[in-house]
Write an enzyme that holds these catalytic residues in place. Structure first.
Site, PDB file in Angstrom:
ATOM      1  N   LYS A 129       0.844  -1.205   0.000  1.00 57.31           N
ATOM      2  CA  LYS A 129       0.000   0.000   0.000  1.00 57.31           C
ATOM      3  C   LYS A 129       0.879   1.255   0.000  1.00 57.31           C
ATOM      4  O   LYS A 129       1.583   1.525   0.971  1.00 57.31           O
ATOM      5  CB  LYS A 129      -0.909   0.047   1.229  1.00 57.31           C
ATOM      6  CG  LYS A 129      -1.961   1.140   1.079  1.00 57.31           C
ATOM      7  CD  LYS A 129      -2.651   1.482   2.374  1.00 57.31           C
ATOM      8  CE  LYS A 129      -2.130   2.749   2.999  1.00 57.31           C
ATOM      9  NZ  LYS A 129      -2.185   3.961   2.185  1.00 57.31           N
ATOM     10  N   GLY A 184       6.540   4.919   8.431  1.00 57.45           N
ATOM     11  CA  GLY A 184       5.656   6.073   8.569  1.00 57.45           C
ATOM     12  C   GLY A 184       5.807   6.685   9.943  1.00 57.45           C
ATOM     13  O   GLY A 184       6.824   6.496  10.618  1.00 57.45           O
ATOM     14  N   GLY A 185       4.778   7.403  10.378  1.00 56.28           N
ATOM     15  CA  GLY A 185       4.846   8.110  11.652  1.00 56.28           C
ATOM     16  C   GLY A 185       4.798   7.164  12.848  1.00 56.28           C
ATOM     17  O   GLY A 185       4.238   6.063  12.764  1.00 56.28           O
ATOM     18  N   GLU A 189       9.606   1.209  10.711  1.00 57.32           N
ATOM     19  CA  GLU A 189      10.584   2.295  10.492  1.00 57.32           C
ATOM     20  C   GLU A 189       9.831   3.589  10.730  1.00 57.32           C
ATOM     21  O   GLU A 189       8.988   3.974   9.914  1.00 57.32           O
ATOM     22  CB  GLU A 189      11.093   2.277   9.048  1.00 57.32           C
ATOM     23  CG  GLU A 189      11.771   0.994   8.626  1.00 57.32           C
ATOM     24  CD  GLU A 189      13.180   0.883   9.157  1.00 57.32           C
ATOM     25  OE1 GLU A 189      13.716   1.871   9.680  1.00 57.32           O
ATOM     26  OE2 GLU A 189      13.727  -0.218   9.075  1.00 57.32           O
ATOM     27  N   CYS A 206      12.984  11.191   7.369  1.00 61.66           N
ATOM     28  CA  CYS A 206      12.869  10.666   8.735  1.00 61.66           C
ATOM     29  C   CYS A 206      14.141  10.890   9.537  1.00 61.66           C
ATOM     30  O   CYS A 206      14.103  11.145  10.728  1.00 61.66           O
ATOM     31  CB  CYS A 206      12.535   9.184   8.686  1.00 61.66           C
ATOM     32  SG  CYS A 206      13.659   8.274   7.642  1.00 61.66           S
ATOM     33  N   GLU A 218       8.613  15.604  16.183  1.00 58.66           N
ATOM     34  CA  GLU A 218       9.023  15.602  14.774  1.00 58.66           C
ATOM     35  C   GLU A 218       8.127  16.568  13.987  1.00 58.66           C
ATOM     36  O   GLU A 218       6.906  16.409  13.973  1.00 58.66           O
ATOM     37  CB  GLU A 218       8.879  14.190  14.201  1.00 58.66           C
ATOM     38  CG  GLU A 218       9.366  14.099  12.767  1.00 58.66           C
ATOM     39  CD  GLU A 218       9.125  12.721  12.166  1.00 58.66           C
ATOM     40  OE1 GLU A 218       7.993  12.213  12.247  1.00 58.66           O
ATOM     41  OE2 GLU A 218      10.075  12.159  11.595  1.00 58.66           O
TER      42      GLU A 218
HETATM   43  P1  NAD Z   1       1.796   8.087   8.192  1.00 63.37           P
HETATM   44  O1  NAD Z   1       2.107   7.293   9.390  1.00 63.37           O
HETATM   45  O2  NAD Z   1       0.706   9.076   8.268  1.00 63.37           O
HETATM   46  O3  NAD Z   1       1.417   7.153   6.966  1.00 63.37           O
HETATM   47  C1  NAD Z   1       2.288   6.131   6.497  1.00 63.37           C
HETATM   48  C2  NAD Z   1       1.478   5.069   5.809  1.00 63.37           C
HETATM   49  O4  NAD Z   1       0.624   4.456   6.779  1.00 63.37           O
HETATM   50  C3  NAD Z   1       0.555   5.596   4.706  1.00 63.37           C
HETATM   51  O5  NAD Z   1       0.531   4.674   3.632  1.00 63.37           O
HETATM   52  C4  NAD Z   1      -0.786   5.651   5.395  1.00 63.37           C
HETATM   53  O6  NAD Z   1      -1.865   5.541   4.512  1.00 63.37           O
HETATM   54  C5  NAD Z   1      -0.712   4.447   6.302  1.00 63.37           C
HETATM   55  N1  NAD Z   1      -1.610   4.502   7.462  1.00 63.37           N
HETATM   56  C6  NAD Z   1      -2.121   5.583   8.082  1.00 63.37           C
HETATM   57  N2  NAD Z   1      -2.950   5.208   9.083  1.00 63.37           N
HETATM   58  C7  NAD Z   1      -2.956   3.865   9.109  1.00 63.37           C
HETATM   59  C8  NAD Z   1      -3.615   2.885   9.907  1.00 63.37           C
HETATM   60  N3  NAD Z   1      -4.448   3.244  10.889  1.00 63.37           N
HETATM   61  N4  NAD Z   1      -3.383   1.580   9.655  1.00 63.37           N
HETATM   62  C9  NAD Z   1      -2.525   1.206   8.676  1.00 63.37           C
HETATM   63  N5  NAD Z   1      -1.906   2.078   7.864  1.00 63.37           N
HETATM   64  C10 NAD Z   1      -2.100   3.401   8.088  1.00 63.37           C
HETATM   65  O7  NAD Z   1       3.174   8.773   7.761  1.00 63.37           O
HETATM   66  P2  NAD Z   1       3.419   9.807   6.577  1.00 63.37           P
HETATM   67  O8  NAD Z   1       2.869  11.144   7.019  1.00 63.37           O
HETATM   68  O9  NAD Z   1       2.967   9.224   5.297  1.00 63.37           O
HETATM   69  O10 NAD Z   1       5.022   9.848   6.553  1.00 63.37           O
HETATM   70  C11 NAD Z   1       5.792  10.622   7.394  1.00 63.37           C
HETATM   71  C12 NAD Z   1       6.340   9.813   8.546  1.00 63.37           C
HETATM   72  O11 NAD Z   1       7.081   8.695   8.055  1.00 63.37           O
HETATM   73  C13 NAD Z   1       7.321  10.588   9.394  1.00 63.37           C
HETATM   74  O12 NAD Z   1       7.042  10.385  10.749  1.00 63.37           O
HETATM   75  C14 NAD Z   1       8.671   9.994   9.042  1.00 63.37           C
HETATM   76  O13 NAD Z   1       9.650  10.139  10.026  1.00 63.37           O
HETATM   77  C15 NAD Z   1       8.321   8.586   8.771  1.00 63.37           C
HETATM   78  N6  NAD Z   1       9.336   7.931   7.947  1.00 63.37           N
HETATM   79  C16 NAD Z   1      10.211   7.054   8.551  1.00 63.37           C
HETATM   80  C17 NAD Z   1      11.221   6.450   7.798  1.00 63.37           C
HETATM   81  C18 NAD Z   1      12.208   5.494   8.427  1.00 63.37           C
HETATM   82  O14 NAD Z   1      12.900   4.797   7.681  1.00 63.37           O
HETATM   83  N7  NAD Z   1      12.325   5.436   9.746  1.00 63.37           N
HETATM   84  C19 NAD Z   1      11.327   6.730   6.430  1.00 63.37           C
HETATM   85  C20 NAD Z   1      10.417   7.612   5.862  1.00 63.37           C
HETATM   86  C21 NAD Z   1       9.431   8.210   6.634  1.00 63.37           C
END
Ligand code: NAD
Length: 485
Positions: A169, A222-223, A244, A278, A379
């Site tokens: 996804k 993600g977050g 991650e 990130c 962050e």
């Molecule tokens: P996000 O957590 O909002 O979304 C990430 C993904 O999760 C998206 O595909 C989203 O649709 C999905 N998602 C959202 N809610 C969900 C749920 N309830 N169940 C399952 N999936 C769900 O993050 P974002 O705003 O897209 O990205 C930014 C974040 O990603 C920042 O916090 C950043 O630090 C982090 N990030 C971390 C790394 C790493 O390698 N550590 C790399 C890139 C980004």
């Protein structure tokens, strides 16, 4: 969406607009997948896994597909670069690096999977014990919008190399280059059901992937807040979980560092990707002796960064990814001012001279901050940095480790022993000395503390997508005679 080898709309035909962050225009519409769509993809991946159409291939045969995918990424590099810039907003220069890295990542894992693995053990005769690595099964892969192509590949390449089938996804904000990647999968003829893509909302499609009993593992980037939700959701079916997550990484500058190098990398550390990275060096810690000189030079250079649309080759920093994210970053800047921090430069949306409809923010610097402020602890994920002062090595380490995160960190010093001493005290998984940001397919990527669980890339990244099985073979086939009759 790509399910069981076929391109599909959402079952209810719902769509979501995909916006170009440089001008706010609708680029295309993506299917807004439903729970039923996610389930179709999960069943397709399950059937493909059980049939062994992928896991049953010799490693060299799987590797051949992955090498072909890498070649296709190279062949379409220009198109992928332009699409990535349109979708995410990043300058063409950055997108070009990501595309080249994506091809290299497929080659890296294609090579690795054909190398020796497993172990044998010398146990008591007549037994022979050994360990083999096997795919986990159906892997749910969920990624964010900041590196739409590269974050996808960091998961897809090792997951496929290991013999898993996948339900992937992308972020609802950036589905364009992932779609192109799946077109490549179709072009190279990956067997049906091996790689499936469902677009749509996180709480719908993502949640279904994290909760469905036919998914064996969920690998998420993600977050941190979403990561916690996924971990709790996955617990019900005891899935393997790899996370991650976010960061608030310290970049420590000692007075004995090469001054211009430190300033240069500190700028790169926070403003590359408009801070939507990130591992961004979003807390710069500077030794008291050079603090004023550092802030002056840093601000002077931050002010001259050329902000603009990613497709303009002279652009050095692009827009933020979406209106929603722009509002979040601007509200953090407002919060910083309310908390009493001093804006040394930037702080505003850029909405003049043709930038009115894009999501541009000035490179922003806060000084006079204290440790407990939210802009120091949380962050922001934008071009906003806080510059703090420390008096000695002990204070630098204390400040560096004082958030819930532990993703990355750097030290600038010309004293090699001190630099390594401090790096070893950092509670973070990705670190640099006299540098910031370089990443290698060979080296593990991931965080300590609330920055995640597990590692991407390198040999560790492949192991995330493998189960480990012990096999004990009796070489003397006769009854054990434990019981008397
Ligand atoms: P996000 O957590 O909002 O979304 C990430 C993904 O999760 C998206 O595909 C989203 O649709 C999905 N998602 C959202 N809610 C969900 C749920 N309830 N169940 C399952 N999936 C769900 O993050 P974002 O705003 O897209 O990205 C930014 C974040 O990603 C920042 O916090 C950043 O630090 C982090 N990030 C971390 C790394 C790493 O390698 N550590 C790399 C890139 C980004």
């Amino acid at each position: 969406m790509f399910i069981n080898g076929e391109w599909k709309d959402a079952e209810n035909h719902a769509t979501r607009p995909v916006i170009n962050p440089a001008n706010g225009e609708v680029v295309t519409y993506a299917p807004e997948g439903t729970i039923a769509d996610a389930r179709s993809a999960i069943y397709a991946a399950r059937n493909a896994f059980e049939d062994g159409v992928w896991s049953g291939l010799a490693a060299a045969e799987r590797a051949a597909y992955l090498f072909k995918i890498a070649d296709k990424i190279d062949e379409y590099a220009e198109e992928l670069t332009e699409l990535e810039t349109m979708d995410n907003g990043k300058p063409l220069r950055e997108a070009g690096f990501d595309v080249a890295d994506a091809a290299a990542c497929f080659r890296y894992y294609a090579g690795m999977i054909t190398k020796p693995d497993g172990q044998t053990y010398h146990v008591a005769d007549p037994m022979q014990a050994m360990v083999v690595r096997e795919p986990v099964g159906v892997c749910g892969l969920i990624v964010p919008w900041n590196y739409p192509l590269l974050m996808s590949v960091w998961k897809i390449a090792p997951a496929l190399a290991a013999g898993n089938t996948i339900v992937f996804k992308p972020s609802e904000v950036t589905p364009i280059t992932p779609k192109k990647l799946f077109e490549i999968f179709e072009e190279v003829g990956l067997p049906k059901g091996v790689a499936n893509m469902v677009t749509g909302a996180g709480p719908v499609v993502g949640h279904e992937i994290a909760s469905h009993p036919e998914v064996d593992m969920v690998s998420f980037t993600g977050g941190t807040k979403t990561g916690k939700h996924i971990m709790k959701t996955a617990a019900d079916t005891m899935k393997k979980v790899s996370l991650e997550l976010g960061g608030k990484s310290p970049n420590i500058i000692f007075a004995d560092a090469d001054f211009e190098t430190a300033v240069d990398y500190a700028l790169f550390g926070i403003y590359a990707g408009a801070g939507q990275v990130c591992s961004a060096g979003s807390r710069i810690l500077v030794e008291e002796k050079i603090y004023d000189q550092f802030v002056n030079r840093f601000v002077e250079r931050a002010r001259s960064i050329k902000v603009g649309p990613g497709y303009d080759p002279s652009t050095e920093m692009g827009p933020l990814v979406s209106k929603e994210h722009l509002d979040k970053v601007l509200s953090y800047i407002e919060l910083g001012i309310q908390e009493g921090a001093k804006l040394a430069c930037g702080g505003k949306r850029i909405d003049r001279n043709g930038f009115e409809t894009g999501y541009f923010v000035e490179p922003t610097v806060f000084v006079d901050v204290s440790e407990e402020m939210r802009i120091v602890q949380e962050e922001i994920f934008g071009p906003v940095v806080v510059i703090q002062k420390f008096k000695d090595e002990a204070e630098a380490i204390k400040l560096a480790n004082s958030t819930v995160y532990g993703l990355a960190g750097a030290v600038f010093s010309n004293d090699g022993s001190k630099a390594l001493r401090v790096i070893k005290k950092l509670r973070a998984g990705i670190t640099w000395i006299n540098s910031y940001h370089p990443t290698y397919n060979e080296a593990p990527w991931g965080g300590y503390k609330q920055s995640g669980i597990g590692r991407s890339l390198g040999t560790f990244g492949l192991e995330e997508f493998q189960e480990i099985k012990q096999i004990n073979i009796n070489l003397q086939v006769e009854p054990i005679g434990w019981f008397s009759n």
